[in-house]
Design an enzyme around this catalytic site. Structure first.
Site, PDB file in Angstrom:
ATOM      1  N   ARG A 192      58.193 112.410  25.118  1.00 48.46           N
ATOM      2  CA  ARG A 192      58.592 113.812  25.249  1.00 48.46           C
ATOM      3  C   ARG A 192      58.967 114.183  26.680  1.00 48.46           C
ATOM      4  NH1 ARG A 192      54.893 117.179  27.137  1.00 48.46           N
ATOM      5  NH2 ARG A 192      55.637 119.053  26.107  1.00 48.46           N
ATOM      6  N   PRO A 225      38.712 100.796  25.536  1.00 49.02           N
ATOM      7  CA  PRO A 225      37.832 101.890  25.970  1.00 49.02           C
ATOM      8  C   PRO A 225      37.407 101.778  27.436  1.00 49.02           C
ATOM      9  CG  PRO A 225      37.106 100.974  23.874  1.00 49.02           C
ATOM     10  CD  PRO A 225      38.152 100.057  24.395  1.00 49.02           C
ATOM     11  N   ASP A 281      57.496 122.545  33.186  1.00 44.96           N
ATOM     12  CA  ASP A 281      57.206 121.958  34.494  1.00 44.96           C
ATOM     13  C   ASP A 281      56.824 123.022  35.503  1.00 44.96           C
ATOM     14  OD1 ASP A 281      57.602 119.449  33.695  1.00 44.96           O
ATOM     15  OD2 ASP A 281      59.418 119.068  34.865  1.00 44.96           O
ATOM     16  N   GLU A 291      35.861  92.642  18.613  1.00 44.73           N
ATOM     17  CA  GLU A 291      34.906  92.954  19.677  1.00 44.73           C
ATOM     18  C   GLU A 291      35.512  92.749  21.058  1.00 44.73           C
ATOM     19  OE1 GLU A 291      34.185  91.524  16.868  1.00 44.73           O
ATOM     20  OE2 GLU A 291      32.773  92.987  16.074  1.00 44.73           O
TER      21      GLU A 291
HETATM   22  C1  4G0 Z   1      37.103  97.362  22.196  1.00 47.99           C
HETATM   23  C2  4G0 Z   1      41.123 101.932  22.732  1.00 47.99           C
HETATM   24  C3  4G0 Z   1      37.858  98.041  21.256  1.00 47.99           C
HETATM   25  C4  4G0 Z   1      37.710  96.512  23.105  1.00 47.99           C
HETATM   26  C5  4G0 Z   1      40.950 100.865  21.851  1.00 47.99           C
HETATM   27  C6  4G0 Z   1      39.841  97.029  22.122  1.00 47.99           C
HETATM   28  C7  4G0 Z   1      39.349 103.070  21.672  1.00 47.99           C
HETATM   29  C8  4G0 Z   1      40.305 103.037  22.640  1.00 47.99           C
HETATM   30  C9  4G0 Z   1      39.226  97.874  21.207  1.00 47.99           C
HETATM   31  C10 4G0 Z   1      39.086  96.330  23.055  1.00 47.99           C
HETATM   32  C11 4G0 Z   1      39.945 100.949  20.913  1.00 47.99           C
HETATM   33  C12 4G0 Z   1      40.463 104.198  23.572  1.00 47.99           C
HETATM   34  C13 4G0 Z   1      38.933  94.790  24.925  1.00 47.99           C
HETATM   35  C14 4G0 Z   1      41.116  95.241  23.909  1.00 47.99           C
HETATM   36  C15 4G0 Z   1      40.050  98.603  20.214  1.00 47.99           C
HETATM   37  N1  4G0 Z   1      39.166 102.045  20.825  1.00 47.99           N
HETATM   38  N2  4G0 Z   1      39.426 104.977  23.793  1.00 47.99           N
HETATM   39  N3  4G0 Z   1      39.645  99.940  20.036  1.00 47.99           N
HETATM   40  N4  4G0 Z   1      39.717  95.464  23.956  1.00 47.99           N
HETATM   41  O1  4G0 Z   1      41.532 104.380  24.128  1.00 47.99           O
END
Ligand code: 4G0
Length: 251
Positions: free
Chosen positions: A155, A90, A170, A117
């Site tokens: 795609r 995220p 495009d 986490e």
């Molecule tokens: C928190 C991507 C959650 C940290 C992954 C991974 C949403 C997205 C997660 C990590 C996710 C998004 C540090 C790898 C897994 N949630 N918004 N969850 N790390 O693209």
């Protein structure tokens, strides 16, 4: 293109990557997708991939060893590949069509799906070249974001969509929203297809669609217009829209 995906849940990809356009792209060898179960690279008895955080605190942290060894395996397979290694999280840069086009130029991409986490910072420091997010929300893992991103990239690979479809896309709405579409019947429960689309007048149809794309983008996503390079034709249509609005609003 070769796409390698490191995940704790490789089965999750079976549906999305074995249907429709992606399935066909794989059959045509336009893309090779391989998933790797991170757990297979764990060396301990219980095949764990996470551990408690140094310094204490709640939750678990994904460890370094399985991810490093999985990447070693992939690098061996491509004898020292210089692939981009993308971590889904995220905190990453928000994915968009510009990034999709950039990634579609690559010969080899590796995605790491994080969970829990967090992930040991040494994975970021030593392996990851790109941290990517699909938007400001948190999911249980990076798998669904990878599915979305891989779909957006595939795609764009030449030969995956019909050449006509991709060329049209495009040129027509580069940075604009799509125009409205209609098919038969021409009247349904009192709702009619716009007359211009039935006229057979290709120039008028083209112009109507362009105007609809511009109008929709102006109303729904004006932010997209800030970074857009308008063609002279688009500027002309925008000025017409502006004049029509002035008349309508009596200003
Ligand atoms: C928190 C991507 C959650 C940290 C992954 C991974 C949403 C997205 C997660 C990590 C996710 C998004 C540090 C790898 C897994 N949630 N918004 N969850 N790390 O693209």
């Amino acid at each position: 293109m070769n796409i390698d995906i490191l995940t704790l849940f490789p089965e999750m990809f079976n549906g999305p990557f074995n249907n429709s356009i992606i399935k066909r792209a794989r059959e045509k060898n336009l893309v090779q997708i391989e998933t790797y179960n991170i757990r297979d690279f764990s060396r301990n008895k219980h095949r764990t991939v996470d551990d408690t955080p140094y310094g204490g605190g709640a939750g678990m942290v994904m460890g370094v060893e399985p991810i490093f060894e999985a990447i070693d395996r992939i690098k061996d397979k491509y004898n020292g590949s210089t692939a981009r290694i993308v971590l889904m999280c995220p905190q990453g840069l928000t994915f968009n069509q510009t990034l999709a086009k950039e990634f579609a130029q690559e010969e080899h991409l590796v995605f790491i799906c994080g969970h829990y986490e967090g992930i040991d910072e040494r994975v970021r420091e030593n392996l990851v070249t790109d941290e990517i997010s699909i938007g400001d929300f948190v999911l249980t893992g990076g798998e669904i974001p990878v599915m979305a991103i891989v779909d957006a990239i595939i795609r764009l690979i030449p030969g995956v969509l019909g050449d006509l479809a991709s060329a049209e896309e495009d040129s027509f709405y580069d940075g604009l929203l799509d125009y409205p579409h209609y098919t038969r019947p021409r009247e349904y429960r009192g709702n009619n297809v716009p007359e211009v689309l039935l006229s057979g007048h290709h120039e008028n149809i083209y112009k109507w669609r362009k105007r609809q794309s511009l109008l929709r983008t102006l109303v729904k996503r004006p932010d997209l217009l800030e970074s857009k390079d308008f063609t002279t034709e688009e500027i002309k249509i925008l000025k017409e829209i502006y004049e029509d609005l002035k008349k309508l609003l009596d200003i």
